[in-house]
Design a protein around this motif. Structure first.
Motif, PDB file in Angstrom:
ATOM      1  N   VAL A 125      41.061  32.063  48.938  1.00  0.00           N
ATOM      2  CA  VAL A 125      41.028  33.520  48.984  1.00  0.00           C
ATOM      3  C   VAL A 125      40.287  34.052  50.194  1.00  0.00           C
ATOM      4  O   VAL A 125      40.483  35.187  50.606  1.00  0.00           O
ATOM      5  CB  VAL A 125      40.452  34.142  47.691  1.00  0.00           C
ATOM      6  N   GLY A 126      39.420  33.232  50.776  1.00  0.00           N
ATOM      7  CA  GLY A 126      38.679  33.685  51.944  1.00  0.00           C
ATOM      8  C   GLY A 126      38.255  32.500  52.777  1.00  0.00           C
ATOM      9  O   GLY A 126      38.543  31.343  52.441  1.00  0.00           O
TER      10      GLY A 126
ATOM     11  N   LEU B 147      45.901  38.302  59.178  1.00  0.00           N
ATOM     12  CA  LEU B 147      46.457  39.417  58.404  1.00  0.00           C
ATOM     13  C   LEU B 147      47.870  39.726  58.899  1.00  0.00           C
ATOM     14  O   LEU B 147      48.805  39.879  58.104  1.00  0.00           O
ATOM     15  CB  LEU B 147      45.542  40.641  58.550  1.00  0.00           C
TER      16      LEU B 147
ATOM     17  N   GLY C   6      47.569  36.452  53.740  1.00  0.00           N
ATOM     18  CA  GLY C   6      47.009  36.866  52.459  1.00  0.00           C
ATOM     19  C   GLY C   6      45.571  36.464  52.200  1.00  0.00           C
ATOM     20  O   GLY C   6      45.210  36.143  51.075  1.00  0.00           O
ATOM     21  N   LEU C   7      44.744  36.482  53.220  1.00  0.00           N
ATOM     22  CA  LEU C   7      43.312  36.241  53.005  1.00  0.00           C
ATOM     23  C   LEU C   7      42.639  37.541  52.577  1.00  0.00           C
ATOM     24  O   LEU C   7      42.922  38.600  53.123  1.00  0.00           O
ATOM     25  CB  LEU C   7      42.648  35.786  54.308  1.00  0.00           C
ATOM     26  N   GLN C   8      41.723  37.419  51.613  1.00  0.00           N
ATOM     27  CA  GLN C   8      41.001  38.628  51.200  1.00  0.00           C
ATOM     28  C   GLN C   8      39.850  38.968  52.148  1.00  0.00           C
ATOM     29  O   GLN C   8      39.515  40.119  52.348  1.00  0.00           O
ATOM     30  CB  GLN C   8      40.456  38.464  49.781  1.00  0.00           C
ATOM     31  N   HIS C   9      39.212  37.942  52.663  1.00  0.00           N
ATOM     32  CA  HIS C   9      38.086  38.230  53.557  1.00  0.00           C
ATOM     33  C   HIS C   9      37.767  37.074  54.478  1.00  0.00           C
ATOM     34  O   HIS C   9      38.140  35.927  54.228  1.00  0.00           O
ATOM     35  CB  HIS C   9      36.846  38.599  52.742  1.00  0.00           C
TER      36      HIS C   9
ATOM     37  N   MET D 105      37.807  43.598  54.849  1.00  0.00           N
ATOM     38  CA  MET D 105      38.085  42.167  55.034  1.00  0.00           C
ATOM     39  C   MET D 105      36.936  41.429  55.706  1.00  0.00           C
ATOM     40  O   MET D 105      36.926  40.206  55.760  1.00  0.00           O
ATOM     41  CB  MET D 105      39.362  41.966  55.849  1.00  0.00           C
TER      42      MET D 105
ATOM     43  N   GLU E  44      33.246  40.170  55.642  1.00  0.00           N
ATOM     44  CA  GLU E  44      32.108  39.935  54.763  1.00  0.00           C
ATOM     45  C   GLU E  44      30.941  39.459  55.620  1.00  0.00           C
ATOM     46  O   GLU E  44      31.103  38.594  56.477  1.00  0.00           O
ATOM     47  CB  GLU E  44      32.494  38.869  53.722  1.00  0.00           C
TER      48      GLU E  44
ATOM     49  N   LYS F  18      30.349  39.349  42.887  1.00  0.00           N
ATOM     50  CA  LYS F  18      31.150  38.129  43.014  1.00  0.00           C
ATOM     51  C   LYS F  18      30.170  36.971  43.190  1.00  0.00           C
ATOM     52  O   LYS F  18      29.078  37.148  43.700  1.00  0.00           O
ATOM     53  CB  LYS F  18      32.006  38.334  44.261  1.00  0.00           C
TER      54      LYS F  18
END
Ligand code: G
Ligand code: G
Ligand code: MN
Ligand code: NA
Length: 254
Positions: free
Chosen positions: A32-33, A82, A87-90, A122, A124, A209
């Protein structure tokens, strides 16, 4: 010192690179990241880990310029991924204490986001408890400013930095990273069990999280997943690797 002299020129000579370590959802196994981790491709000494030069860069102040490069490069790469629809969240970036206290962190972050056109949500930023505790009042203001921009704020090496849990409430945080020192003893060490379960409970209550670092065995991963830890990072799930390697991992997933 020799290393210090070549460190001064390393930025101009383009000798730094970022490697990326996947952060994986413990339930689905999906990446996811990523966390960006700097490396120095030294012309004679080969690929140097941050432990070899970040402390030096902290001492002589070069960390501010290096840190700006890291932010720009990570945001640029994040935007490229991106655009590639990966589809990476961060994408997570480590901030050093000196960079945090430098006075131009906000400008640097703004510039990196503007130049790259990476959505702030996106990006962090990983900060340690000790960085915050060096100047708790200023940190509160700075974190608030970052939060207003929509940047995601994460406490790195959580549990090792002598901040009181109560004080954490004052900061606009999004995420806690369980230090790998606690993950190491899982699944059997009872103290490490108690500590990780407590951190997970705190994170849940505070709606943060939680990311476990340093996951090296399937047993550690299973324990963390069953304990309710959402995300995990570590050699079991992927080492820090150059962008193109990570990209092929992400593409294979599609
Ligand atoms: O990548 P490695 O596995 O060796 O990282 C070692 C340490 O260096 C970690 O504590 C990490 O937070 C720190 N580090 C890695 N990349 C950066 C960076 O870009 N900036 C700062 N300030 N620290 C970094
Ligand atoms: O302090 P920070 O969390 O930024 O440190 C990241 C560091 O941890 C990097 O040096 C990275 O290479 C290292 N690391 C990442 N995964 C593992 C792991 O599974 N085991 C160990 N021992 N180190 C890891
Ligand atoms: Mn980190
Ligand atoms: Na850490």
């Amino acid at each position: 010192l020799l290393l210090e002299n070549s460190l001064r020129h390393a930025l101009d000579r383009g000798e730094f690179e970022l490697h990326y370590q996947p952060q994986v959802a413990t339930q689905s196994g999906e990446i996811v990241g990523v966390e960006a981790l700097i490396r120095w491709r030294h012309p004679e000494l080969g690929l140097l880990s941050p432990a070899k030069f970040i402390p030096l860069a902290e001492q002589n102040g070069l960390i501010v310029a290096i840190g700006s490069w890291v932010l720009e490069e990570a945001c640029r790469q994040g935007r490229a991924w991106l655009d590639a629809g990966l589809g990476l969240q961060h994408i997570a970036v480590n901030l050093s204490a000196r960079q945090f206290a430098s006075g131009d962190l906000l400008d640097t972050v703004d510039a990196a986001l503007l130049d790259s056109q990476l959505p702030a949500a996106m990006l962090e930023l990983e900060i340690t408890e000790s960085t915050i505790m060096q100047n708790p009042q200023e940190a509160a203001v700075l974190l608030q400013r970052l939060r207003e921009r929509g940047v995601v704020l994460s406490i790195d090496d959580f549990g090792t930095g002598h901040s009181s849990l109560v004080s954490l409430k004052q900061y606009p945080l999004d995420s806690l990273k369980i230090d790998r020192g606690f993950v190491q003893g899982l699944p059997n060490d009872e103290d490490d069990q108690a500590i990780t379960e407590t951190i997970i409970a705190i994170a849940r209550k505070m709606r943060l999280k939680v990311v476990a670092e340093g996951v090296e065995t399937p047993e550690q991963l299973a324990y963390l997943r069953d304990a309710g830890c959402e995300l995990a990072q570590g050699y079991l799930l992927g080492r820090p690797q150059p962008a193109y390697v990570l990209q092929s991992l992400l593409q294979r997933r599609e």
